[in-house]
Design a protein around this motif. Structure first.
Motif, PDB file in Angstrom:
ATOM      1  N   ALA B 154     -12.020   1.866  -6.886  1.00 50.77           N
ATOM      2  CA  ALA B 154     -12.107   1.225  -8.612  1.00 50.77           C
ATOM      3  C   ALA B 154     -13.323   0.546  -9.601  1.00 50.77           C
ATOM      4  N   ILE B 155     -12.930   0.310 -10.926  1.00 50.71           N
ATOM      5  CA  ILE B 155     -13.274  -0.091 -11.770  1.00 50.71           C
ATOM      6  C   ILE B 155     -13.445  -1.745 -11.982  1.00 50.71           C
ATOM      7  N   ASN B 156     -11.880  -1.986 -11.277  1.00 51.01           N
ATOM      8  CA  ASN B 156     -11.589  -3.473 -11.980  1.00 51.01           C
ATOM      9  C   ASN B 156     -11.530  -4.315 -10.790  1.00 51.01           C
ATOM     10  N   HIS B 157     -11.607  -5.354 -10.955  1.00 52.91           N
ATOM     11  CA  HIS B 157     -11.237  -6.587  -9.234  1.00 52.91           C
ATOM     12  C   HIS B 157     -10.630  -6.578  -8.827  1.00 52.91           C
ATOM     13  N   GLY B 158      -8.965  -6.110  -9.527  1.00 52.62           N
ATOM     14  CA  GLY B 158      -7.231  -6.750  -8.369  1.00 52.62           C
ATOM     15  C   GLY B 158      -7.058  -5.771  -7.585  1.00 52.62           C
ATOM     16  N   PRO B 159      -7.671  -3.882  -8.576  1.00 52.31           N
ATOM     17  CA  PRO B 159      -7.261  -2.973  -7.512  1.00 52.31           C
ATOM     18  C   PRO B 159      -8.533  -2.955  -6.341  1.00 52.31           C
ATOM     19  N   ALA B 160     -10.128  -3.438  -7.174  1.00 55.27           N
ATOM     20  CA  ALA B 160     -10.628  -2.947  -6.052  1.00 55.27           C
ATOM     21  C   ALA B 160     -10.878  -4.255  -5.144  1.00 55.27           C
ATOM     22  N   VAL B 161     -10.535  -4.994  -5.400  1.00 55.08           N
ATOM     23  CA  VAL B 161     -10.520  -6.153  -3.933  1.00 55.08           C
ATOM     24  C   VAL B 161      -9.305  -5.674  -2.976  1.00 55.08           C
ATOM     25  N   THR B 162      -8.413  -5.060  -3.638  1.00 52.27           N
ATOM     26  CA  THR B 162      -7.277  -4.503  -3.248  1.00 52.27           C
ATOM     27  C   THR B 162      -7.365  -3.611  -1.884  1.00 52.27           C
ATOM     28  N   PHE B 163      -8.383  -3.063  -2.655  1.00 49.93           N
ATOM     29  CA  PHE B 163      -8.425  -1.175  -2.396  1.00 49.93           C
ATOM     30  C   PHE B 163      -9.897  -1.713  -0.952  1.00 49.93           C
ATOM     31  N   MET B 164     -10.856  -2.587  -1.613  1.00 46.45           N
ATOM     32  CA  MET B 164     -11.788  -2.955   0.399  1.00 46.45           C
ATOM     33  C   MET B 164     -10.757  -4.063   1.397  1.00 46.45           C
ATOM     34  N   GLN B 165      -9.761  -4.510   0.925  1.00 47.18           N
ATOM     35  CA  GLN B 165      -9.120  -4.979   1.879  1.00 47.18           C
ATOM     36  C   GLN B 165      -8.032  -4.435   1.946  1.00 47.18           C
ATOM     37  N   THR B 166      -7.358  -2.962   1.813  1.00 46.37           N
ATOM     38  CA  THR B 166      -6.153  -2.330   2.331  1.00 46.37           C
ATOM     39  C   THR B 166      -5.847  -0.457   2.284  1.00 46.37           C
ATOM     40  N   GLY B 167      -7.813  -0.411   1.805  1.00 44.50           N
ATOM     41  CA  GLY B 167      -7.105   0.668   1.761  1.00 44.50           C
ATOM     42  C   GLY B 167      -6.807   1.857   0.814  1.00 44.50           C
ATOM     43  N   SER B 168      -6.185   0.426  -0.257  1.00 44.75           N
ATOM     44  CA  SER B 168      -5.335   1.435  -1.077  1.00 44.75           C
ATOM     45  C   SER B 168      -5.768   1.134  -2.473  1.00 44.75           C
ATOM     46  N   GLN B 169      -6.464   1.096  -3.340  1.00 43.62           N
ATOM     47  CA  GLN B 169      -6.009   0.636  -5.013  1.00 43.62           C
ATOM     48  C   GLN B 169      -4.466   0.393  -5.239  1.00 43.62           C
ATOM     49  N   PHE B 170      -3.602   0.606  -4.586  1.00 43.49           N
ATOM     50  CA  PHE B 170      -2.269   0.146  -4.863  1.00 43.49           C
ATOM     51  C   PHE B 170      -2.075  -0.894  -4.101  1.00 43.49           C
ATOM     52  N   PRO B 171      -1.458  -1.853  -4.575  1.00 45.12           N
ATOM     53  CA  PRO B 171       0.128  -3.080  -3.628  1.00 45.12           C
ATOM     54  C   PRO B 171       0.469  -2.899  -3.010  1.00 45.12           C
ATOM     55  N   GLY B 172       1.133  -3.131  -2.102  1.00 45.91           N
ATOM     56  CA  GLY B 172       1.703  -3.081  -1.654  1.00 45.91           C
ATOM     57  C   GLY B 172       1.679  -2.345   0.161  1.00 45.91           C
ATOM     58  N   ARG B 173       0.016  -2.740   0.777  1.00 45.73           N
ATOM     59  CA  ARG B 173      -0.272  -2.106   2.051  1.00 45.73           C
ATOM     60  C   ARG B 173      -0.995  -3.210   2.307  1.00 45.73           C
ATOM     61  N   PRO B 174      -0.405  -2.859   3.774  1.00 45.24           N
ATOM     62  CA  PRO B 174      -0.609  -3.850   4.592  1.00 45.24           C
ATOM     63  C   PRO B 174      -2.183  -4.468   4.452  1.00 45.24           C
ATOM     64  N   GLY B 175      -3.227  -5.417   4.529  1.00 43.21           N
ATOM     65  CA  GLY B 175      -4.660  -6.053   5.052  1.00 43.21           C
ATOM     66  C   GLY B 175      -4.900  -5.749   6.100  1.00 43.21           C
ATOM     67  N   MET B 176      -6.270  -5.389   5.716  1.00 40.43           N
ATOM     68  CA  MET B 176      -7.245  -5.275   7.741  1.00 40.43           C
ATOM     69  C   MET B 176      -6.672  -6.540   8.578  1.00 40.43           C
ATOM     70  N   GLY B 177      -6.226  -7.500   8.596  1.00 41.10           N
ATOM     71  CA  GLY B 177      -6.114  -8.408   9.208  1.00 41.10           C
ATOM     72  C   GLY B 177      -4.916  -8.114   9.753  1.00 41.10           C
ATOM     73  N   ALA B 178      -3.670  -7.629   8.917  1.00 36.86           N
ATOM     74  CA  ALA B 178      -2.597  -6.965   9.375  1.00 36.86           C
ATOM     75  C   ALA B 178      -2.261  -6.327  10.536  1.00 36.86           C
ATOM     76  N   TRP B 179      -2.889  -5.109   9.555  1.00 37.45           N
ATOM     77  CA  TRP B 179      -2.907  -3.626  10.925  1.00 37.45           C
ATOM     78  C   TRP B 179      -4.034  -4.592  11.959  1.00 37.45           C
ATOM     79  N   LEU B 180      -4.291  -4.817  12.378  1.00 36.28           N
ATOM     80  CA  LEU B 180      -5.153  -5.385  13.674  1.00 36.28           C
ATOM     81  C   LEU B 180      -4.133  -6.337  13.859  1.00 36.28           C
TER      82      LEU B 180
END
Lengths: 597, 482
Positions: B154-180
């Motif tokens: 990812a090249i911009n904040h929204g998608p990049a933070v989402t990618f880092m935390q949910t494994g996808s640049q698109f919204p709608g996936r669970p974050g690491m904490g939720a997976w755990l």
């Protein structure tokens, strides 16, 4: 120009040989900042200058009054070079609310060219003109839909040669930059190019509008007065339009944007062009339908279409029963769950289509059916055999959705505002969301949850805790959960506490403050049945315990009753009212109030 | 391969399924027995969909110190003396290799390289390079694992933070904490298993609440944001005038009402509801208790720095994170905004470091002293890196750096990660990775691995497809495992 407001620039823009005397050579990254030029869209203006472009520019900002093009709005006006051609725009919000014209031919490079952009204050593309070397340039109209202001948005002054995060006029030289607060006539613009031309004295062989305008502008006081009047009327109109609240709607572009397969998703790696179409497994898209959203809607709602009606009735079934006849309501594909009652699904879908897609009629069919009206109680044996009630041998049972839980307590307490439509409402909870906004006072606190103000980056927190969809991706089914965070809401959210207080007051008023009748009233309103003796005893016990607690400390009762904006019936003694409120709140937390059985 | 997978919502869950999900396995246990267990539904026996981890976990919990906005690795971790020699010269085409830039600096006529104005030195026996802006972190160099070659798509904040935390640049996936939470359940009785702490009053790139959302997983797995005010959790506190005695009285009668109902309707959801009210009652105690630092000795408060005394600061959140970790919260997600230094980096970066350096280091040190670092994974990092060239005007005293997804540095500590190493190598310009690149999905796979989870075997079927945190990618970075 105001000599007391000189332009400023950095040393990176250097003085060099100009058209007349010295000109300024631009770095492309450094702005020349003027202190003028904040035109409103009803104000005519003209900006003229000499430019010398070192090469054919793919994109270059010559001058602009705007903040930056990176803001989707790009509000302001600008003169750009795009693929070598001049491009003039007035923009409220690009691309939907703007004017843009572009010269048909590229401008010459490596030589001096005189350029003028003139505007008559009409908010129309025909009022915007480009002149090259004193002659009006043939232009294409790229956009002609400006209906809001071009001022504001940041940076209120004209800037030459560069723009934040944009491509400036690197290596370009500018000279004789002139700004006029009126629309110059074509003859006047020629006068900026040729020293022999005298404004107001066009030659006899000048023809048509050019002659007419120049003569009128210089020799007809009445014409000038009328121009002034037009300007005032336009100002009034614009100020009215600017104040109107806009709501975004989708509209088809005149010609659909070309879409390409992007190699590995990179936006600049176009491969073959792709076209919108429907999946091959579904009925073909008729040739006579327009290939746009209207056509898609017609295709979807065609009576022979196998999916839409079935999917839709299945969702309403899910709404009433907790599960659809096809359990995977978001997946009717090959990996979805087959329907438990295929004939029923088909019948409902057919009935729905032949009723003219009448949703209310569909709901009526469902709720008046024998299957819906069954008792939901279940023996352990039947629960074991069909735990999810897939075979519909009993009535539905599920926790109410977020909106219904809140609406239900509002309705039960008499606080619910039944008004339909209007702007979003801001109940208590929006003030404590992740992105807090000011809450409403009065009616906005008690509208149906359907109207609750929604911010996707920080949605209404009570709705979220009660499993409402986040609205960031499509969601056709919610999983009801049971969490302690929900308990906090039922017990402590001012919306619920206030509703309990109001319901307690209504119950006490209706029963002449007889506690047993009031308790029964509460119970009936919140559960739709009368309490059993055992339940009555429990409620009475809770009420009496709280009554003596509040009798011993009336100040606590007063404090508790002050939660929420709605006024309190002061005629009811505070301890009595507070104790009854505790009971009402307890019942609002009770399974039979939040679970449909 | 056996796939431990959930599926779409189980509405009308069976009693057996319900009990199985709680991990109680009581089968036909008498209801009265169940009702006597006031912690039903949230006992430590709630082991999530996996029941047991796939392998013995090294880390039992995670504290993720997310530095939102993307800290400059070049000015903090990735020492590049060559950039100072090249100061002001153009980014060579041989380094850029035609790679795309963002639209923010991509239009600049010049991309002048800019070396870090901050002094770098090697620290500890491991000799890790750190900038003078992180003196406290530097002292702990031998406890930390610096991954210098993280890269993202990812090249911009929204998608990049989402990618880092949910494994996808698109919204709608669970974050690491939720997976755990979904995979491993809860490890404590009285607190949520996934808690979010956001430094208050920070500007910068906005955060969105879906980052700690549960995506398509049940919303019970979503992160619970603790606020810094009177109500750390939404509506935790009783209304004015209502005391704990009243609440107990109310809940006792509510429970009695539910018991009557249970006799008629043997529905496990009623039992769950009773349990949730009891848990809520306990949380009204346990949450204020965990947020109250008055029992912390002065030496601990001092270690985290003066800010720790102000609720909602990064330092206070670090200490709160340790207290939550002690009480069995599995995933504690901090966010500290304000690292997006496109311009005026020399003014803004030192301030960010002052706000975070001491407390981050104190947290690791504190965990270590308590013997908790061994099974607590601490992660420090942002969503991408920053460019080696200047964005905007490079002057003698000022510069900025644009987004750089091709390499950035994070550090990890404890929880089964090798201490005192720097992993991976970037080129002398700090632009490209030369060896041992770690993709975001690799990082996520490694994090799950440390928690005993095979990232390929924790998934959830939604809309016809099995989803997982690492999508169809990710490999565990074995070299950094202790």
């Amino acid at each position: 120009m105001d000599p007391n407001a000189p332009a400023k620039t950095s040393a990176a823009n250097v003085l060099t040989e100009g058209r007349w005397g010295r000109g300024l050579q631009l770095s492309g990254d450094d702005e020349v900042k003027l202190k003028i030029g904040n035109f409103r869209r009803w104000e005519p203006f003209t900006i003229a200058l000499w430019i010398k472009s070192p090469d054919l520019k793919k994109r270059a900002v010559v001058f602009h009054r705007s903040r930056a093009w990176t803001d989707a709005g790009s509000r302001g006006y600008q003169l750009l070079i795009e693929e070598g051609r001049l491009s003039a725009s007035l923009i409220h919000f690009w691309p939907g609310n703007a004017i843009r014209i572009r010269t048909e031919s590229p401008i010459a490079t490596e030589q001096w060219v005189h350029v003028a952009m003139s505007y008559d204050g009409s908010s129309r593309a025909e009022g915007l003109n480009l002149f090259v070397d004193g002659a009006e340039a043939a232009c294409e109209v790229v956009r002609d839909h400006l209906y809001k202001n071009i001022s504001g948005g940041g940076n209120d002054h004209l800037i030459i040669g560069a723009r934040f995060r944009d491509q400036g006029f690197s290596g370009g030289i500018v000279d004789e930059f002139r700004v006029f607060d009126r629309q110059l006539t074509p003859w006047e613009i020629r006068g900026l190019v040729e020293s022999t031309v005298i404004p107001g004295h066009p030659p006899a062989d000048l023809e048509g509008d050019a002659l007419k305008h120049d003569t009128l502008a210089h020799h007809d006081a009445d014409y000038r007065a009328q121009l002034q009047r037009v300007r005032q009327v336009r100002q009034t109109l614009c100020e009215i339009q600017d104040k109107l609240v806009e709501i975004m709607v989708m509209a088809e572009t005149e010609s659909p944007r070309e879409t390409y397969l992007l190699d590995r998703g990179a936006y600049d790696q176009r491969r073959e062009r792709v076209h919108a179409d429907t999946p091959a497994a579904l009925p073909p898209f008729p040739d006579e339908f327009p290939r746009n959203r209207l056509g898609l809607a017609r295709w979807l709602t065609h009576p022979d279409h196998p999916l839409l009606a079935r999917v839709t009735v299945n969702r309403y079934w899910q709404m009433f029963f907790g599960n659809g006849l096809v359990k995977s309501s978001n997946n009717f594909g090959s990996q979805g769950t087959p329907p438990t009652h295929p004939a029923l699904l088909d019948w409902l879908a057919h009935h729905f289509v032949s009723s003219g897609w009448d949703v209310k009629a569909l709901m009526k069919v469902i709720v008046t059916s024998a299957v819906y009206r069954q008792d939901s109680t279940v023996s352990a044996e039947r629960l074991r055999r069909d735990p999810e009630n897939r075979w519909l041998s009993r009535g539905p049972r599920y926790r109410l959705p977020a909106e219904m839980i809140r609406d239900n307590v509002l309705a039960a307490s008499g606080l619910l505002v039944h008004e339909v439509g209007g702007p979003p409402a801001r109940p208590y909870e929006v003030a404590v969301s992740f992105k807090p906004v000011k809450r409403d006072k009065g009616q906005g606190l008690y509208r149906r949850s359907l109207y609750t103000y929604w911010k996707r980056t920080g949605p209404a927190p009570v709705m979220m805790a009660l499993d409402a969809a986040k609205r960031d991706v499509c969601s056709v089914k919610r999983e009801p959960t049971s969490t302690p965070l929900q308990s906090f809401i039922f017990m402590n959210d001012p919306q619920f506490v206030e509703a309990a207080r109001r319901l307690a007051a209504v119950a006490l008023q209706a029963s002449d403050r007889h506690s047993s009748a009031a308790l029964e009233h509460l119970f009936r309103v919140l559960t739709s049945r009368r309490p059993s003796d055992a339940e009555k005893t429990l409620l009475q016990e809770l009420y009496q315990a709280q009554l003596s607690a509040f009798d011993g400390d009336p100040q606590r009762a007063q404090a508790f009753l002050s939660v929420g904006d709605a006024p309190r019936d002061e005629a009811i003694p505070a301890p009595m009212h507070a104790a009854m409120t505790v009971v009402a709140n307890t019942l609002m937390s009770y399974d039979e109030c939040i679970v449909k059985r | 391969m056996s796939v431990c997978s959930g599926t779409e919502p189980l509405v009308g869950l069976s009693r057996r399924g319900f009990l199985a999900r709680l991990g109680l396995g009581l089968g036909s246990a008498a209801l009265t027995h169940l009702l006597n267990r006031d912690a039903l539904g949230t006992t430590p026996a709630d082991r999530g969909i996996l029941g047991h981890p796939h392998a013995a976990p090294k880390a039992k919990r995670v504290i993720y110190l997310f530095q939102a906005g993307a800290p400059s690795q070049i000015d903090l971790f990735d020492h590049k003396p060559l950039l100072k020699e090249w100061q002001g010269r153009e980014l060579p085409a041989s380094v850029r290799r035609g790679q795309r830039l963002t639209a923010m600096s991509g239009n600049q006529t010049s991309l002048p390289l800019v070396g870090s104005p901050y002094a770098f030195a090697q620290h500890g026996r491991s000799g890790a390079w750190l900038s003078e802006l992180l003196p406290h972190t530097a002292e702990l160099a031998d406890d930390l694992c610096f991954v210098k070659t993280l890269y993202t798509e990812a090249i911009n904040h929204g998608p990049a933070v989402t990618f880092m935390q949910t494994g996808s640049q698109f919204p709608g996936r669970p974050g690491m904490g939720a997976w755990l939470s979904y995979g491993l359940g809860s490890a404590n009785d009285n607190l949520p298993s996934f808690v979010v702490l956001v430094t208050k009053d920070k500007g910068g790139q906005p955060l969105v609440s879906r980052l700690w959302g549960s995506g398509f997983l049940s919303s019970r797995h979503q992160g619970v944001r603790f606020r810094s005010g009177k109500d750390p959790v939404l509506y935790l506190t009783n209304p004015m005038g209502l005391n704990r005695q009243d609440r107990r009285n109310m809940l006792d009668h509510l429970k009695a009402l539910h018991e009557i109902q249970l006799e008629k309707t043997p529905d496990p959801e009623i039992e769950a509801r009773i349990a949730q009210y009891e848990l809520a009652f306990r949380m009204q105690r346990s949450i204020p208790e965990v947020a109250d630092f008055s029992s912390e000795p002065e030496s601990v408060l001092k270690a985290y720095g003066e800010d720790v005394r102000k609720p909602g600061t990064y330092a206070a959140n670090c200490l709160l994170a340790r207290r939550l970790a002690e009480r069995g919260v599995r995933f504690i997600q901090l966010y500290h905004q304000g690292w997006d230094h496109h311009g005026s980096l020399p003014k803004a970066l030192p301030k960010q470091c002052r706000e975070t350096d001491q407390a981050s280091a104190a947290l690791v040190q504190d965990l270590k002293q308590r013997g908790m670092l061994d099974d607590t994974l601490v992660v420090w990092g942002g969503e991408f890196g920053r460019t080696n060239y200047c964005q905007g005007k490079l002057t003698a005293k000022n510069f900025g750096r644009d987004h750089h997804p091709k390499c950035f540095t994070i550090w990890m500590a404890g929880g089964g990660v090798k201490p005192g190493i720097s992993y991976g190598q970037t080129d002398d310009f700090g632009y490209n990775i030369t060896e041992k690149g770690v993709h975001v999905h690799d990082f996520q796979a490694t994090l799950l691995h440390l928690l005993g989870i095979d990232h390929e075997r924790l998934n959830y079927k939604f809309q016809g497809r099995r989803f997982r945190l690492t999508d169809v990618h990710g490999r565990v970075v074995k070299d950094i495992l202790a």
